[in-house]
Design a protein around this motif. Structure first.
Motif, PDB file in Angstrom:
ATOM      1  N   PHE A 230      43.632 -29.949 -49.194  1.00 49.47           N
ATOM      2  CA  PHE A 230      43.638 -31.300 -49.748  1.00 49.47           C
ATOM      3  C   PHE A 230      43.424 -32.337 -48.638  1.00 49.47           C
ATOM      4  O   PHE A 230      42.605 -33.245 -48.762  1.00 49.47           O
ATOM      5  CB  PHE A 230      44.962 -31.558 -50.464  1.00 49.47           C
ATOM      6  CG  PHE A 230      45.028 -32.859 -51.222  1.00 49.47           C
ATOM      7  CD1 PHE A 230      44.844 -32.880 -52.597  1.00 49.47           C
ATOM      8  CD2 PHE A 230      45.265 -34.062 -50.573  1.00 49.47           C
ATOM      9  CE1 PHE A 230      44.904 -34.067 -53.311  1.00 49.47           C
ATOM     10  CE2 PHE A 230      45.319 -35.259 -51.262  1.00 49.47           C
ATOM     11  CZ  PHE A 230      45.132 -35.261 -52.636  1.00 49.47           C
ATOM     12  N   ILE A 231      44.155 -32.185 -47.554  1.00 46.16           N
ATOM     13  CA  ILE A 231      44.062 -33.150 -46.446  1.00 46.16           C
ATOM     14  C   ILE A 231      42.662 -33.157 -45.838  1.00 46.16           C
ATOM     15  O   ILE A 231      42.068 -34.222 -45.602  1.00 46.16           O
ATOM     16  CB  ILE A 231      45.118 -32.826 -45.367  1.00 46.16           C
ATOM     17  CG1 ILE A 231      46.540 -33.036 -45.931  1.00 46.16           C
ATOM     18  CG2 ILE A 231      44.911 -33.684 -44.120  1.00 46.16           C
ATOM     19  CD1 ILE A 231      47.633 -32.513 -45.028  1.00 46.16           C
TER      20      ILE A 231
ATOM     21  N   LEU B 230      39.951 -36.372 -46.054  1.00 44.00           N
ATOM     22  CA  LEU B 230      39.410 -37.000 -44.854  1.00 44.00           C
ATOM     23  C   LEU B 230      37.882 -36.949 -44.826  1.00 44.00           C
ATOM     24  O   LEU B 230      37.215 -37.903 -44.407  1.00 44.00           O
ATOM     25  CB  LEU B 230      39.982 -36.330 -43.600  1.00 44.00           C
ATOM     26  CG  LEU B 230      41.487 -36.542 -43.356  1.00 44.00           C
ATOM     27  CD1 LEU B 230      41.952 -35.730 -42.155  1.00 44.00           C
ATOM     28  CD2 LEU B 230      41.800 -38.027 -43.147  1.00 44.00           C
ATOM     29  N   LEU B 231      37.309 -35.842 -45.283  1.00 41.73           N
ATOM     30  CA  LEU B 231      35.851 -35.742 -45.343  1.00 41.73           C
ATOM     31  C   LEU B 231      35.267 -36.808 -46.265  1.00 41.73           C
ATOM     32  O   LEU B 231      34.211 -37.394 -45.974  1.00 41.73           O
ATOM     33  CB  LEU B 231      35.433 -34.346 -45.828  1.00 41.73           C
ATOM     34  CG  LEU B 231      35.518 -33.204 -44.814  1.00 41.73           C
ATOM     35  CD1 LEU B 231      35.271 -31.868 -45.496  1.00 41.73           C
ATOM     36  CD2 LEU B 231      34.502 -33.415 -43.686  1.00 41.73           C
ATOM     37  N   ASN B 232      35.946 -37.056 -47.375  1.00 45.37           N
ATOM     38  CA  ASN B 232      35.460 -38.061 -48.334  1.00 45.37           C
ATOM     39  C   ASN B 232      35.494 -39.467 -47.761  1.00 45.37           C
ATOM     40  O   ASN B 232      34.511 -40.209 -47.847  1.00 45.37           O
ATOM     41  CB  ASN B 232      36.286 -38.002 -49.623  1.00 45.37           C
ATOM     42  CG  ASN B 232      35.760 -37.011 -50.629  1.00 45.37           C
ATOM     43  OD1 ASN B 232      34.970 -37.342 -51.486  1.00 45.37           O
ATOM     44  ND2 ASN B 232      36.194 -35.762 -50.503  1.00 45.37           N
ATOM     45  N   VAL B 233      36.608 -39.840 -47.173  1.00 46.43           N
ATOM     46  CA  VAL B 233      36.738 -41.229 -46.713  1.00 46.43           C
ATOM     47  C   VAL B 233      36.007 -41.486 -45.397  1.00 46.43           C
ATOM     48  O   VAL B 233      35.650 -42.632 -45.104  1.00 46.43           O
ATOM     49  CB  VAL B 233      38.234 -41.631 -46.584  1.00 46.43           C
ATOM     50  CG1 VAL B 233      38.920 -41.592 -47.929  1.00 46.43           C
ATOM     51  CG2 VAL B 233      38.960 -40.749 -45.578  1.00 46.43           C
TER      52      VAL B 233
ATOM     53  N   PHE C 208      38.753 -30.847 -56.788  1.00 46.86           N
ATOM     54  CA  PHE C 208      38.185 -29.620 -56.235  1.00 46.86           C
ATOM     55  C   PHE C 208      39.251 -28.656 -55.725  1.00 46.86           C
ATOM     56  O   PHE C 208      39.051 -27.445 -55.742  1.00 46.86           O
ATOM     57  CB  PHE C 208      37.169 -29.965 -55.149  1.00 46.86           C
ATOM     58  CG  PHE C 208      35.837 -30.388 -55.706  1.00 46.86           C
ATOM     59  CD1 PHE C 208      34.799 -29.488 -55.821  1.00 46.86           C
ATOM     60  CD2 PHE C 208      35.643 -31.679 -56.157  1.00 46.86           C
ATOM     61  CE1 PHE C 208      33.579 -29.869 -56.364  1.00 46.86           C
ATOM     62  CE2 PHE C 208      34.428 -32.080 -56.708  1.00 46.86           C
ATOM     63  CZ  PHE C 208      33.393 -31.171 -56.810  1.00 46.86           C
ATOM     64  N   VAL C 209      40.390 -29.168 -55.297  1.00 46.48           N
ATOM     65  CA  VAL C 209      41.479 -28.285 -54.867  1.00 46.48           C
ATOM     66  C   VAL C 209      42.063 -27.536 -56.064  1.00 46.48           C
ATOM     67  O   VAL C 209      42.527 -26.401 -55.932  1.00 46.48           O
ATOM     68  CB  VAL C 209      42.569 -29.097 -54.137  1.00 46.48           C
ATOM     69  CG1 VAL C 209      43.843 -28.289 -53.967  1.00 46.48           C
ATOM     70  CG2 VAL C 209      42.049 -29.539 -52.768  1.00 46.48           C
ATOM     71  N   THR C 210      42.022 -28.150 -57.238  1.00 45.61           N
ATOM     72  CA  THR C 210      42.600 -27.541 -58.438  1.00 45.61           C
ATOM     73  C   THR C 210      41.586 -26.763 -59.260  1.00 45.61           C
ATOM     74  O   THR C 210      41.892 -26.355 -60.388  1.00 45.61           O
ATOM     75  CB  THR C 210      43.240 -28.616 -59.332  1.00 45.61           C
ATOM     76  OG1 THR C 210      42.232 -29.561 -59.727  1.00 45.61           O
ATOM     77  CG2 THR C 210      44.369 -29.332 -58.621  1.00 45.61           C
TER      78      THR C 210
ATOM     79  N   GLY D 181      33.191 -29.532 -47.567  1.00 50.51           N
ATOM     80  CA  GLY D 181      34.301 -29.928 -48.421  1.00 50.51           C
ATOM     81  C   GLY D 181      34.272 -29.258 -49.774  1.00 50.51           C
ATOM     82  O   GLY D 181      35.087 -28.374 -50.073  1.00 50.51           O
ATOM     83  N   LEU D 182      33.310 -29.624 -50.607  1.00 50.43           N
ATOM     84  CA  LEU D 182      33.298 -29.170 -51.997  1.00 50.43           C
ATOM     85  C   LEU D 182      33.005 -27.674 -52.128  1.00 50.43           C
ATOM     86  O   LEU D 182      33.683 -26.963 -52.868  1.00 50.43           O
ATOM     87  CB  LEU D 182      32.273 -29.974 -52.801  1.00 50.43           C
ATOM     88  CG  LEU D 182      32.408 -31.503 -52.773  1.00 50.43           C
ATOM     89  CD1 LEU D 182      31.489 -32.128 -53.810  1.00 50.43           C
ATOM     90  CD2 LEU D 182      33.846 -31.941 -52.976  1.00 50.43           C
ATOM     91  N   THR D 183      31.979 -27.200 -51.422  1.00 47.76           N
ATOM     92  CA  THR D 183      31.609 -25.791 -51.565  1.00 47.76           C
ATOM     93  C   THR D 183      32.722 -24.870 -51.073  1.00 47.76           C
ATOM     94  O   THR D 183      33.001 -23.831 -51.693  1.00 47.76           O
ATOM     95  CB  THR D 183      30.300 -25.500 -50.804  1.00 47.76           C
ATOM     96  OG1 THR D 183      29.284 -26.388 -51.267  1.00 47.76           O
ATOM     97  CG2 THR D 183      29.848 -24.068 -51.033  1.00 47.76           C
TER      98      THR D 183
END
Length: 579
Positions: free
Chosen positions: A77-78, A82-85, A112-114, A135-137
């Motif tokens: 999650f962390i 961070l990748l998003n922001v 994406f974590v869930t 991140g997502l993949t």
């Protein structure tokens, strides 16, 4: 009509034909047996354990297993947040996409974590290549693998006798990714790339239009931007891992994400392949294949019924489209039916099948817009999510959710005949029933409470694309998608606001981790129990009677919980349509 029936039958036959051998393979992998990839992958597996300092023989209690799952998810999650922001200042961002807002980053990360993959952004314009890949993949792999790991922890709860451990989360996670998800993803990626799905790191291309387009204000558009990127690899795991988040904004309706009828079939079969296969894995791992087939048949019957309702509803269209018989909507010589919001390349049959499959699984990818479905067609897609995504459901989590319903079913049957309930040789005591009800009711609680609160917030009402019953359906669908860890939307819902992003994010986290922890608690309790010998009075849990009882319990808990809400939305819209 016959052509459509043949299409529906073909998709279902291919699904079952592939699921059976895959189920056997997954069972062997998770039980530590040799498979055809062992010579290549065992050294890789052992190397991972060595560098990560994982004890391959560790046998965790359910509490330690749960802490491992949660801590691993928090770490992911962390990183993803961070990748998003920070993506605006990170590399692999040829389009110079800025970092997302904090509330959107929270929503996307929770999603994406869930294993939900709800998207309040457009993929090609909202995220960089780095965020998409790193991140997502990555979360598409590990969130799916977490579901498989928890399922097999529960299976060990049934198979082990008077023990405390239910396996090692780190070993289960590694094997799920290394032996199952990565090999399947490579095969599907190559298949998609061969059909023209983009797979590169190029900048977006600007091309001349064949014919200029003049807008109402006199502006003439002569060029179009063609998005690029590593799409095929993300699409493969998004479908196989029941993730569903589109690389492009319109998901699998985009011609660069789903260009041909073969890519469409490959992606659609991938939606349910692993969840269906896990039913057969379950039967093999507990050494009673009849039990696995019974669970599979309960899911399969509900899937076929749901598909039939959606197919008939969309093929018959609406009275408004028919216009008292003045408009021909038959499929003779044309697409026919309710083609609004559907790809003309795929038509009613393929769109209806995809819509049913993606909401039966906790996938959420789409090749048509569910917002444009008929009231009854849209209601079925919504109801499948509201049932807890147990009609195959997500990778791992769908089956352990259905096993919770099975525990409830044997408890009810035990009360009816005055016997202590048993399932798979283990007595079901009040503790297991409490945890099973927690697993079964987490989704209804999350959806009903959150959508009830949201309906009172003016900001949410302003986000709706429609008024009245259909507008309510848009909102209910959004929170049902979050509560079912699905990720699809009615498409008319403007979700990127602070309130909606935060509340939907919270719902996704609650609906994922409460059932997950409840399932591990059941596994931890069952693993300590002794096996009960089968007697004359033991309830058979693999015959037609039990399959019917299981379906009844799923519908009783799910459908009745949501009937008042559905009556205000799609059911009301249906009667308005025919009035």
């Amino acid at each position: 009509m016959m052509n459509a029936v043949l299409q529906y039958g073909l998709y279902l036959v291919i699904l079952v034909a592939l699921a059976i051998p895959l189920g056997k393979y997954i069972s062997k992998v998770m039980d530590g047996e040799k498979v055809f990839l062992s010579k290549v992958l065992v050294p890789v597996e052992n190397f991972i354990y060595k560098i990560m300092r994982i004890d391959k023989k560790e046998d965790m209690t359910w509490k330690k297993y749960a802490v491992s799952v949660v801590s691993f998810s928090i770490f992911g999650f962390i990183i993803l947040f961070l990748l998003n922001v920070l993506q605006g200042v990170l590399p692999l961002n040829p389009e110079g996409v800025d970092g997302t807002t904090a509330h959107l980053a929270f929503n996307t990360t929770s999603s994406f974590v869930t294993n939900t993959n709800w998207q309040a952004y457009s993929g090609e314009s909202g995220l960089s290549y780095l965020t998409q890949m790193l991140g997502l993949t990555v979360q598409n792999f590990v969130s799916a693998a977490t579901g498989i790991a928890v399922l097999f922890a529960l299976i060990r709860g049934f198979t082990r006798v008077k023990e405390k451990g239910i396996g090692s989360f780190w070993v289960d996670l590694t094997r799920s990714i290394l032996y199952v998800l990565i090999p399947l993803s490579i095969v599907v990626t190559l298949g998609l790339a061969s059909q023209g799905v983009v797979q590169n790191l190029n900048s977006y291309e600007e091309v001349q239009l064949v014919q200029p387009i003049e807008l109402e204000d006199g502006t003439v558009i002569t060029k179009q931007v063609i998005p690029q990127g590593p799409a095929a690899s993300q699409i493969a795991i998004k479908q196989l891992g029941t993730n569903g988040g589109g690389f492009f904004g319109v998901n699998s309706a985009h011609p660069l994400e789903n260009p041909t009828i073969f890519s469409n079939m490959l992606e659609m079969i991938s939606l349910l392949l692993i969840p269906a296969a896990l039913c057969f894995s379950f039967g093999r791992s507990i050494k009673d294949k009849k039990q696995g087939r019974a669970i599979f048949l309960a899911m399969f019957i509900m899937l076929v019924v749901a598909l039939s309702i959606v197919a008939v509803s969309e093929a018959n269209a609406t009275p408004q489209l028919v216009q008292a018989g003045m408009v021909d909507v038959s499929p003779v010589g044309q697409a026919g039916g309710n083609m609004e919001g559907k790809e003309s390349r795929f038509g009613i049959a393929t769109s209806s099948t995809w819509a049913t499959f993606t909401t039966a699984a906790s996938n959420g990818s789409v090749n048509s817009m569910h917002d444009s479905y008929t009231p009854l067609g849209g209601m079925i897609t919504m109801l499948q999510m509201q049932l807890g995504e147990v009609i195959f459901g997500g990778v791992g989590c769908g089956l352990y959710g259905m096993l919770a319903f099975a525990i409830v079913a044997v408890f009810i049957a035990g009360l009816m005949v005055g016997r202590t309930p048993e399932y798979l040789g283990k007595k079901i005591d009040p503790y297991e029933m409490k945890m099973a009800m927690l697993v079964c009711l987490a989704t209804p609680i999350a959806i009903l409470v959150s959508s009830g609160i949201a309906s009172l917030v003016p900001q949410v009402v302003e986000s709706l694309n429609n008024e009245g019953a259909h507008g309510f359906s848009e909102m209910l669908y959004a929170y049902s998608s979050a509560g079912g860890n699905n990720g699809s939307a009615f498409a008319g819902f403007g979700a990127n606001t602070p309130f909606i992003n935060i509340t939907i994010g919270i719902v996704m986290l609650f609906a994922r981790f409460v059932p997950l922890i409840g399932t591990l608690a059941i596994a931890g309790s069952l693993v300590q129990k002794k096996k009960v010998a089968v007697s004359v009075g033991t309830l058979s849990t693999h015959n037609a009677l039990f399959i019917g009882l299981l379906i009844f319990v799923v519908l009783l808990v799910g459908a009745l919980s949501f009937f008042p809400a559905l009556a205000l939305g799609p059911i009301a819209e249906f009667f308005q349509m025919i009035a």
